[in-house]
Design a protein around this motif. Structure first.
Motif, PDB file in Angstrom:
ATOM      1  N   ILE A  63       0.784  -1.268   0.145  1.00  0.00           N
ATOM      2  CA  ILE A  63      -0.439  -0.049   0.072  1.00  0.00           C
ATOM      3  C   ILE A  63       0.448   1.854   0.054  1.00  0.00           C
ATOM      4  N   TYR A  64       0.265   2.388  -0.702  1.00  0.00           N
ATOM      5  CA  TYR A  64       1.213   3.486  -1.211  1.00  0.00           C
ATOM      6  C   TYR A  64       0.993   4.206   0.117  1.00  0.00           C
ATOM      7  N   ALA A  65       1.162   4.333   0.936  1.00  0.00           N
ATOM      8  CA  ALA A  65       1.382   5.353   2.511  1.00  0.00           C
ATOM      9  C   ALA A  65       0.949   6.782   2.009  1.00  0.00           C
ATOM     10  N   PRO A  66       1.278   7.292   1.613  1.00  0.00           N
ATOM     11  CA  PRO A  66       1.616   8.932   0.434  1.00  0.00           C
ATOM     12  C   PRO A  66      -0.360   9.189   0.376  1.00  0.00           C
ATOM     13  N   ILE A  67      -0.709   8.210  -0.580  1.00  0.00           N
ATOM     14  CA  ILE A  67      -1.721   8.206  -1.118  1.00  0.00           C
ATOM     15  C   ILE A  67      -3.348   7.681   0.064  1.00  0.00           C
ATOM     16  N   MET A  68      -2.796   6.827   0.818  1.00  0.00           N
ATOM     17  CA  MET A  68      -3.738   6.755   1.626  1.00  0.00           C
ATOM     18  C   MET A  68      -4.064   8.201   2.347  1.00  0.00           C
ATOM     19  N   HIS A  69      -2.672   9.000   2.672  1.00  0.00           N
ATOM     20  CA  HIS A  69      -3.208  10.143   3.388  1.00  0.00           C
ATOM     21  C   HIS A  69      -3.845  10.544   2.190  1.00  0.00           C
ATOM     22  N   ASP A  70      -3.873  11.157   1.045  1.00  0.00           N
ATOM     23  CA  ASP A  70      -4.472  11.912  -0.069  1.00  0.00           C
ATOM     24  C   ASP A  70      -6.235  11.137   0.441  1.00  0.00           C
ATOM     25  N   LYS A  91      -7.443   2.029  -4.302  1.00  0.00           N
ATOM     26  CA  LYS A  91      -7.524   2.975  -3.445  1.00  0.00           C
ATOM     27  C   LYS A  91      -6.198   3.094  -3.207  1.00  0.00           C
ATOM     28  N   GLY A  92      -4.529   2.571  -4.114  1.00  0.00           N
ATOM     29  CA  GLY A  92      -3.044   2.753  -3.248  1.00  0.00           C
ATOM     30  C   GLY A  92      -2.859   1.463  -3.373  1.00  0.00           C
ATOM     31  N   ARG A  93      -3.153   0.369  -3.096  1.00  0.00           N
ATOM     32  CA  ARG A  93      -2.851  -1.222  -2.784  1.00  0.00           C
ATOM     33  C   ARG A  93      -3.236  -2.144  -4.023  1.00  0.00           C
ATOM     34  N   PHE A  94      -1.297  -2.996  -4.005  1.00  0.00           N
ATOM     35  CA  PHE A  94      -1.588  -3.664  -5.064  1.00  0.00           C
ATOM     36  C   PHE A  94      -1.034  -4.886  -4.716  1.00  0.00           C
ATOM     37  N   HIS A  95      -1.575  -5.729  -5.248  1.00  0.00           N
ATOM     38  CA  HIS A  95      -1.048  -7.266  -4.649  1.00  0.00           C
ATOM     39  C   HIS A  95      -0.024  -7.970  -5.642  1.00  0.00           C
ATOM     40  N   VAL A  96       1.374  -8.001  -5.171  1.00  0.00           N
ATOM     41  CA  VAL A  96       2.270  -8.250  -5.671  1.00  0.00           C
ATOM     42  C   VAL A  96       3.225 -10.012  -5.242  1.00  0.00           C
ATOM     43  N   LYS A  97       4.235 -10.206  -6.028  1.00  0.00           N
ATOM     44  CA  LYS A  97       4.793 -10.841  -6.103  1.00  0.00           C
ATOM     45  C   LYS A  97       6.111 -10.952  -6.379  1.00  0.00           C
ATOM     46  N   TYR A  98       6.841 -11.397  -5.570  1.00  0.00           N
ATOM     47  CA  TYR A  98       8.395  -9.922  -5.736  1.00  0.00           C
ATOM     48  C   TYR A  98       8.889 -12.098  -5.084  1.00  0.00           C
ATOM     49  N   GLU A  99      10.093 -11.375  -5.738  1.00  0.00           N
ATOM     50  CA  GLU A  99      11.114 -12.619  -5.723  1.00  0.00           C
ATOM     51  C   GLU A  99      12.783 -12.203  -6.319  1.00  0.00           C
ATOM     52  N   ALA A 138      -7.822  10.406   2.674  1.00  0.00           N
ATOM     53  CA  ALA A 138      -8.362  10.193   4.172  1.00  0.00           C
ATOM     54  C   ALA A 138      -8.888  12.101   4.237  1.00  0.00           C
ATOM     55  N   GLY A 139      -7.485  12.711   3.311  1.00  0.00           N
ATOM     56  CA  GLY A 139      -7.921  14.195   3.111  1.00  0.00           C
ATOM     57  C   GLY A 139      -8.402  15.051   2.277  1.00  0.00           C
ATOM     58  N   GLY A 140      -9.210  13.490   0.934  1.00  0.00           N
ATOM     59  CA  GLY A 140     -10.650  14.202  -0.004  1.00  0.00           C
ATOM     60  C   GLY A 140      -9.231  15.218  -0.571  1.00  0.00           C
ATOM     61  N   ARG A 141      -8.073  14.201  -0.773  1.00  0.00           N
ATOM     62  CA  ARG A 141      -7.556  15.436  -1.583  1.00  0.00           C
ATOM     63  C   ARG A 141      -7.525  14.174  -3.437  1.00  0.00           C
ATOM     64  N   ILE A 142      -8.034  12.767  -3.210  1.00  0.00           N
ATOM     65  CA  ILE A 142      -8.156  11.832  -4.515  1.00  0.00           C
ATOM     66  C   ILE A 142      -9.725  12.118  -5.442  1.00  0.00           C
ATOM     67  N   THR A 143      -9.701  12.568  -6.058  1.00  0.00           N
ATOM     68  CA  THR A 143     -10.803  12.808  -6.725  1.00  0.00           C
ATOM     69  C   THR A 143     -11.344  12.091  -8.288  1.00  0.00           C
ATOM     70  N   PRO A 144     -12.561  11.803  -8.915  1.00  0.00           N
ATOM     71  CA  PRO A 144     -12.243  11.585  -9.741  1.00  0.00           C
ATOM     72  C   PRO A 144     -11.511  11.293 -11.235  1.00  0.00           C
ATOM     73  N   GLU A 145     -11.600  13.160 -10.886  1.00  0.00           N
ATOM     74  CA  GLU A 145     -10.452  13.462 -12.019  1.00  0.00           C
ATOM     75  C   GLU A 145      -8.930  13.077 -11.100  1.00  0.00           C
ATOM     76  N   ASN A 146      -8.442  12.941 -10.440  1.00  0.00           N
ATOM     77  CA  ASN A 146      -6.634  12.034 -10.915  1.00  0.00           C
ATOM     78  C   ASN A 146      -7.000  11.226 -10.219  1.00  0.00           C
ATOM     79  N   GLU A 147      -8.039   9.893  -9.660  1.00  0.00           N
ATOM     80  CA  GLU A 147      -7.513   9.139  -8.914  1.00  0.00           C
ATOM     81  C   GLU A 147      -6.605   8.229 -10.163  1.00  0.00           C
ATOM     82  N   GLU A 148      -7.360   8.029 -11.007  1.00  0.00           N
ATOM     83  CA  GLU A 148      -6.158   6.863 -11.744  1.00  0.00           C
ATOM     84  C   GLU A 148      -4.933   7.179 -12.454  1.00  0.00           C
TER      85      GLU A 148
END
Length: 207
Positions: free
Chosen positions: A48-55, A91-99, A57-67
């Motif tokens: 999860i990308y922490a900065p976007i979670m705060h965005d 919402k800033g969350r990605f499922h990954v496999k890392y090796e 929560a703070g209402g700074r992510i809009t339908p126009e900029n979310e994608e």
């Protein structure tokens, strides 16, 4: 068992926090570390990308900029060749496999995911010690993460045949000539992995 078989990636975990841009959640991971400093690290779970979670929560992510903002996070992750698979969860969350596999030099610092987004570090020192350390989370940050719906739940293992000098694992299991050190993460306040080994010189592959 050959060293290549010993280091073959499994499907497993890793960790930690707001000190990094990325937070692990719902994960399993493992570090396999030989007494000579060879390692294989694997992770399967959410990042999860922490900065976007705060965005959010703070209402700074809009339908126009979310994608666009989520696409930028995706691009940042896929540039790492150790990420073998990635799926958007939202919402800033990605499922990954890392090796990733490698061998620590005599003096070296390496990290998962990478040096500028460090969840877990491996530091080889001149005295032959190797320190494995995951970032911790402050109580205030843990509370904020809970409010954002981030549990940081998962399991991390270190499997090694090395001489372990110190660790804070919640469980240790024998596995043939190896020991498996296990950390079960229930939330952001769970103990984060710390383990120190003393490396053996490898007569086949001098540093």
């Amino acid at each position: 068992m050959s060293m290549r078989q010993y280091l073959r990636p499994l499907v497993l975990l890793l960790l930690l926090p707001l000190a990094s841009c990325y937070i692990p959640d719902k994960f399993r991971g493992e570090l396999r570390l030989s007494r000579y400093g060879d390692y294989a690290i694997t992770y399967e779970g959410d990042l999860i990308y922490a900065p976007i979670m705060h965005d959010y929560a703070g209402g700074r992510i809009t339908p126009e900029n979310e994608e666009e903002k989520n696409n930028n996070i995706y691009k940042d992750l896929v540039r790492d060749p150790a990420i073998k698979d990635i799926k958007r969860v939202g919402k800033g969350r990605f499922h990954v496999k890392y090796e990733r596999m490698g061998r620590l030099g005599k003096v070296q610092l390496t990290a998962f995911l990478r040096r500028d987004a460090r969840l877990l570090s491996m530091k080889a020192n001149e005295d032959g010690s190797i320190i494995i350390d995951a970032n911790g989370v402050k109580p205030g940050d843990a509370q904020r993460m809970a409010e954002l719906g981030i549990t940081m739940e998962g399991e991390f293992r270190i499997t090694t045949d090395a001489n372990v000098l110190k660790h804070n694992a919640t469980e240790v299991r024998p596995y043939g000539q190896y020991q498996v050190y296990v950390w079960k993460m229930e939330n952001a306040l769970s103990a984060t992995p710390t383990l120190i080994i003393l490396r053996d010189p490898d007569p086949r592959r001098p540093l």
